[in-house]
Scaffold this motif. Structure first.
Motif, short mmCIF file in Angstrom:
data_model
loop_
_atom_site.label_atom_id
_atom_site.label_comp_id
_atom_site.label_asym_id
_atom_site.label_seq_id
_atom_site.Cartn_x
_atom_site.Cartn_y
_atom_site.Cartn_z
N ALA A 1 0.86 -1.18 0.00
CA ALA A 1 0.00 0.00 0.00
C ALA A 1 0.90 1.24 0.00
N PRO A 2 0.35 2.43 -0.28
CA PRO A 2 1.18 3.64 -0.24
C PRO A 2 1.80 3.82 1.15
N GLY A 3 3.07 4.21 1.18
CA GLY A 3 3.72 4.44 2.46
C GLY A 3 5.20 4.14 2.42
N LEU A 4 5.82 4.20 3.60
CA LEU A 4 7.26 3.99 3.70
C LEU A 4 7.70 2.59 3.30
N GLY A 5 6.78 1.62 3.43
CA GLY A 5 7.13 0.26 3.05
C GLY A 5 7.58 0.19 1.61
N PHE A 6 6.83 0.83 0.72
CA PHE A 6 7.21 0.84 -0.68
C PHE A 6 8.52 1.58 -0.88
N LEU A 7 8.65 2.76 -0.30
CA LEU A 7 9.84 3.58 -0.52
C LEU A 7 11.09 2.87 -0.03
N ASN A 8 11.03 2.25 1.15
CA ASN A 8 12.19 1.53 1.67
C ASN A 8 12.58 0.38 0.75
N ALA A 9 11.58 -0.34 0.25
CA ALA A 9 11.87 -1.47 -0.62
C ALA A 9 12.48 -1.00 -1.94
N PHE A 10 11.91 0.04 -2.54
CA PHE A 10 12.41 0.52 -3.82
C PHE A 10 13.84 1.06 -3.69
#
Length: 583
Positions: free
Chosen positions: A77-86
């Motif tokens: 979902a939108p959030g830090l999880g995506f940014l950290n992974a990318f």
């Protein structure tokens, strides 16, 4: 303590710039997310130093499990999880594959095709979604099933290091990520965006955005789409700006929260497609406008779909009282195959060309002198890219004022489609005046006074009696024909190659059940006849959410045409709340 003597990166590589900002402004906020009321989520806020350390730790963790260049699909979902992974994939030299969370069988089928095509080694998700993802994999991917990993968002200890950036897989020509296209008429294709492509295009966006140092960029676009990922999420990290992000679902439910976020955070920049500006004009109330201060906004990038002069003017007028400067509105043109941005307009009021519609139908851009005009919005000029208008039959450049195929050459143009040599050759290896290496965008347009005016998609043009009609113009006329159609989507298309038959599928407004549907259809026919001098062969009135769109919001006209020819709309319309409106 910040190291004010740290040397600026000698290359525009995103990882090098993140390291630089983590050193020179470690405690400044780099990114934060807001909730569905516009309030900051504290656990979704990171400083430059924290963001760098988390990405470094994620990259090290990935390298412990995989080889460099392995594909890692990010499903969050939108959030830090995506940014950290990318960012972790960028630090480790892995190839990130952003993807939307599927919401139906069609979305799950598309995701399965992406996993298979990319040869994904691992799917990274968040703790709450991991059981769902594992269950979906068990049902959909019995063979060659990738593993599922959970992304950590906690900030690691400062003593942790980061992967070495001198390794070969960090070369500028290494693939940074695969941006999968919407796949409206075929299986989705993965655009190979290299680190060089990404760095070059972020620099192009930086010049177009013309923001002061350490500004704030805020927006709501989805992170799996090229405009949201690059234009909204990665650009502020590249430019050293603070990024403030909101869920797309929050914007769609409460559009005014986007503008309130811009006001509350004194944002200087934002980006959105044309429909978002229409939505704000329609749904943001006068009371909500009174609480806004948009005077700090320097640049509002508008792209991803056809840009309408009427929309820009209405948005500028509607929010002028809140301090929005018309000079801030910046139409631009781009596509995933060129990483994102190709052209952008000048830092002055947007340029609109009123042209003769009959000449336009003959592939000429001629200023209008009487009735029968159409407004074309300038998408500006290219900087650092060679943009050519080409006759597709001869592959020669065309003179100003002539409509042809838009082709692009330069460092932002991606390396091709993943694992698809035929499609790569057809799209990325075209020529202009005998010179190779041009991207064929599939879009049509013309240059006038050095500015690009995009007229439509080549594959969508409807040919009627030798005249080229653009479906987005017919769709606009249809939506404007009757109050019962307000806010509904429309899809216009031809029934066959050059047969001159126009079909319009038009959604009706919620609560429009009291309308006389025969009158509504008559209004659509008459409006299209007056606006475009063309007769409509069939009009299908449907409930909302019938017209199919891509993940980026573009109308899937080819799919709608197929459904019409297959007779799919008759049953949908007759069984709907509209009654037998199409019988």
């Amino acid at each position: 303590m910040p190291d004010t003597h740290a040397a600026a990166p000698t290359t525009p590589d995103l990882v090098a710039r993140l390291e630089y900002f983590a050193t020179t402004r470690p405690d400044a906020i780099a990114v934060e997310y807001v909730d569905d009321r516009g309030h900051v989520i504290e656990e979704q806020t990171r400083t430059w130093s924290q963001l760098h350390r988390t990405a470094s730790a994620t990259g090290s963790d990935l390298l412990a499990r995989h080889d460099p260049r392995d594909r890692v699909l990010i499903l969050t979902a939108p959030g830090l999880g995506f940014l950290n992974a990318f960012l972790g994939c960028l630090y480790a030299g892995m190839i990130a594959v952003p993807a939307p969370l599927p919401t139906d069988e069609k979305g799950m089928s598309r995701l399965a095709r992406i996993v298979t095509d990319a040869g994904v080694s691992e799917i990274i998700t968040t703790t709450d979604l991991a059981p769902v993802v594992e269950g979906w994999l068990g049902e959909s991917m019995s063979d060659n099933c990738p593993s599922v990993g959970v992304i950590e968002t906690a900030v690691p200890d400062e003593t942790l290091g980061s992967p070495s950036h001198a390794q070969p897989f960090h070369s500028p020509d290494a693939i940074a990520f695969l941006q999968y296209t919407s796949g409206s008429t075929s299986d989705p294709k993965g655009v190979m965006v290299t680190r060089r492509n990404l760095a070059h295009n972020l620099a192009v966006i930086d010049r177009a955005s013309r923001l002061p140092d350490s500004s704030t960029v805020a927006g709501w676009l989805p992170h799996f789409h090229d405009m949201g990922l690059i234009g909204q999420i990665l650009y502020p990290l590249f430019g050293g700006h603070r990024g403030v992000h909101m869920s797309p679902a929050t914007f769609l439910k409460r559009p005014h929260l986007w503008l309130k976020m811009l006001s509350d955070f004194r944002a200087a920049g934002t980006v959105a497609p044309n429909f978002a500006f229409d939505m704000c004009v329609r749904r943001v109330t006068e009371e909500q406008i009174r609480d806004l201060d948009l005077s700090k906004i320097r640049t509002v990038l508008n792209g991803s779909e056809p840009i309408r002069a009427q929309t820009l003017r209405a948005f500028a007028d509607r929010f002028a009282g809140a301090g929005l400067a018309v000079e801030a509105l910046c139409p631009c043109y781009g596509l995933a195959e060129s990483t994102l941005m190709v052209t952008s307009d000048d830092p002055e009021p947007f340029h609109v060309l009123e042209v003769d519609e009959d000449a336009l139908a003959e592939n000429r851009v001629v200023p209008a002198v009487a009735d029968g005009l159409r407004s074309l919005v300038s998408c500006g000029r290219a900087e650092g890219l060679d943009v050519a208008i080409v006759d597709p039959r001869t592959e020669a450049r065309m003179v100003d004022g002539r409509i042809g195929e838009i082709r692009v050459r330069g460092a932002s143009v991606a390396a091709g489609y993943w694992n698809n040599a035929a499609a790569t050759a057809e799209t990325f290896e075209r020529t202009v005046d005998g010179l190779g290496g041009y991207l064929c965008t599939g879009d049509l347009g013309a240059f006038v006074d050095g500015r690009l005016y995009v007229t439509g998609r080549a594959k969508d043009v409807i040919i009627v009696n030798g005249r080229n009609l653009y479906p987005q113009d017919i769709e606009h006329s249809s939506r404007e024909a009757h109050p019962a159609l307000a806010g509904g989507l429309a899809a216009a298309f031809g029934t066959g190659e050059n047969d001159g038959r126009i079909v319009v599928v038009q959604e009706v407004a919620d609560g429009g059940g009291d309308a006389n549907w025969a009158d509504v259809r008559s209004c659509i026919r008459e409006r299209i006849r007056l606006d475009h001098g063309a007769a409509v062969a069939a009009i299908i009135l449907t409930p909302r959410k019938t017209v199919s769109r891509t993940t980026s919001g573009k109308i899937r006209r080819a799919e709608m045409r197929t459904r019409f020819l297959d007779g799919a709309f008759d049953e949908i319309a007759i069984g709907s709340v509209l009654g037998r409106v199409n019988a």
